[in-house]
Design a protein around this motif. Structure first.
Motif, short mmCIF file in Angstrom:
data_model
loop_
_atom_site.label_atom_id
_atom_site.label_comp_id
_atom_site.label_asym_id
_atom_site.label_seq_id
_atom_site.Cartn_x
_atom_site.Cartn_y
_atom_site.Cartn_z
N MET A 26 0.85 -1.19 0.27
CA MET A 26 -0.07 -0.17 -0.16
C MET A 26 0.94 1.29 0.12
N HIS A 27 1.91 1.26 0.71
CA HIS A 27 3.03 2.13 0.86
C HIS A 27 3.41 2.61 -0.56
N LEU A 28 4.11 1.50 -1.12
CA LEU A 28 4.39 1.55 -2.42
C LEU A 28 3.70 2.12 -3.41
N ILE A 29 2.40 1.61 -3.64
CA ILE A 29 1.55 2.09 -4.36
C ILE A 29 1.09 3.51 -4.35
N ASN A 30 0.97 4.00 -2.78
CA ASN A 30 0.56 5.47 -2.71
C ASN A 30 1.76 6.31 -2.97
N ASP A 31 3.07 5.88 -2.73
CA ASP A 31 4.05 6.62 -2.73
C ASP A 31 4.49 7.00 -4.30
N ARG A 32 4.14 5.62 -5.24
CA ARG A 32 4.52 5.72 -6.46
C ARG A 32 3.44 6.59 -7.22
N TYR A 33 2.08 6.47 -7.11
CA TYR A 33 1.20 7.18 -8.10
C TYR A 33 0.45 8.13 -7.26
N ASN A 34 0.54 8.37 -5.98
CA ASN A 34 -0.07 9.65 -5.13
C ASN A 34 -1.50 9.80 -5.59
N VAL A 35 -2.26 8.66 -5.50
CA VAL A 35 -3.90 8.84 -5.87
C VAL A 35 -4.31 7.99 -4.88
N PRO A 36 -5.68 8.53 -4.53
CA PRO A 36 -6.53 7.54 -3.39
C PRO A 36 -6.63 6.15 -3.66
N LEU A 37 -6.56 5.34 -2.69
CA LEU A 37 -6.39 3.78 -2.71
C LEU A 37 -7.80 3.27 -2.27
N PHE A 38 -8.14 2.22 -2.90
CA PHE A 38 -9.54 1.51 -2.56
C PHE A 38 -9.08 0.07 -2.76
N ASP A 39 -8.68 -0.57 -1.54
CA ASP A 39 -8.47 -1.98 -1.74
C ASP A 39 -9.64 -2.84 -1.80
N VAL A 40 -9.68 -3.67 -2.81
CA VAL A 40 -10.92 -4.89 -3.35
C VAL A 40 -10.26 -6.21 -3.13
N GLU A 41 -11.27 -6.89 -2.83
CA GLU A 41 -10.86 -8.40 -2.84
C GLU A 41 -9.90 -8.74 -1.96
N ASN A 42 -9.65 -8.58 -0.98
CA ASN A 42 -8.85 -9.13 0.07
C ASN A 42 -9.35 -10.16 0.91
N GLY A 43 -8.64 -11.48 0.83
CA GLY A 43 -9.38 -12.43 1.33
C GLY A 43 -8.39 -13.67 1.28
N ILE A 44 -8.76 -14.82 1.76
CA ILE A 44 -8.02 -16.09 1.93
C ILE A 44 -8.90 -17.17 1.58
N GLY A 45 -8.28 -18.29 0.65
CA GLY A 45 -9.22 -19.47 0.55
C GLY A 45 -8.67 -20.56 1.70
N LEU A 46 -9.52 -20.92 2.19
CA LEU A 46 -9.47 -22.07 3.17
C LEU A 46 -10.35 -23.34 3.29
N ILE A 47 -9.98 -24.35 3.70
CA ILE A 47 -10.74 -25.60 3.66
C ILE A 47 -11.50 -25.50 4.82
N GLU A 48 -12.66 -25.74 4.87
CA GLU A 48 -13.40 -25.40 6.14
C GLU A 48 -14.83 -26.48 6.17
N THR A 49 -15.41 -26.76 7.01
CA THR A 49 -16.57 -27.58 7.30
C THR A 49 -17.40 -27.18 8.38
N GLU A 50 -18.59 -27.40 8.45
CA GLU A 50 -19.59 -27.08 9.46
C GLU A 50 -19.23 -28.00 10.65
N GLY A 51 -19.08 -27.35 11.83
CA GLY A 51 -19.03 -28.37 12.98
C GLY A 51 -20.29 -29.04 13.38
N ASP A 52 -20.29 -29.75 14.45
CA ASP A 52 -21.31 -30.64 15.07
C ASP A 52 -22.43 -29.62 15.23
N ASP A 53 -22.14 -28.46 15.71
CA ASP A 53 -23.27 -27.51 16.13
C ASP A 53 -23.85 -26.76 14.69
#
Length: 143
Positions: A26-53
């Motif tokens: 974020m610092h790199l992009i901010n310093d290089r382009y000096n424009v407002p930033l909007f972070d989109v699509e930040n996330g993580i893929g995980l293996i998950e299952t429902e618990g007994d509850d």
């Protein structure tokens, strides 16, 4: 050839988790382009299952977002012109990169696996309630 930092955590698909690198970028992009930033699509893929509850207890997703949001907040305090943030994605979906359903992305669980088994019911994960609290507090309550 993939170069991995052996000191960084990775998910099941080898994606390295590096919130400080996120802040640095974020610092790199901010310093290089000096424009407002909007972070989109930040996330993580995980293996998950429902618990007994019937609930997905996805502490790893909460930890991932907490660390990245904290680094975003620090970047803003340090002068990065960031005016928005969205996650990827709000509900589990078929992975565009691998065609998998077992790679879970969202705050809402969808009952379906890679072989097409499941009834497609939806249930809110622990991260749903955590992120709801984060939104209500405008990112102040990350606990």
């Amino acid at each position: 050839m993939h170069l991995f930092n052996p000191y960084l955590e990775r998910n099941a698909w080898g994606w390295q988790i590096y919130p400080i690198g996120f802040k640095h970028f974020m610092h790199l992009i901010n310093d290089r382009y000096n424009v407002p930033l909007f972070d989109v699509e930040n996330g993580i893929g995980l293996i998950e299952t429902e618990g007994d509850d019937g609930i997905v207890h996805d502490q790893a997703r909460i930890d991932y977002h907490r660390q990245h949001i904290q680094c975003m907040k620090e970047a803003v305090e340090e002068g990065v012109n960031l005016f928005g943030y969205t996650t990827w994605g709000c509900i589990d979906l078929v992975s565009a990169s691998s065609g998998q359903m077992d790679k879970r992305y969202g705050f809402v669980y969808v009952d379906m696996d890679d072989e097409g088994n499941g009834d497609l019911h939806r249930s809110k994960k622990d991260s749903f309630y955590w992120y709801q609290k984060v939104i209500k507090s405008n990112g102040e309550d990350l606990d």
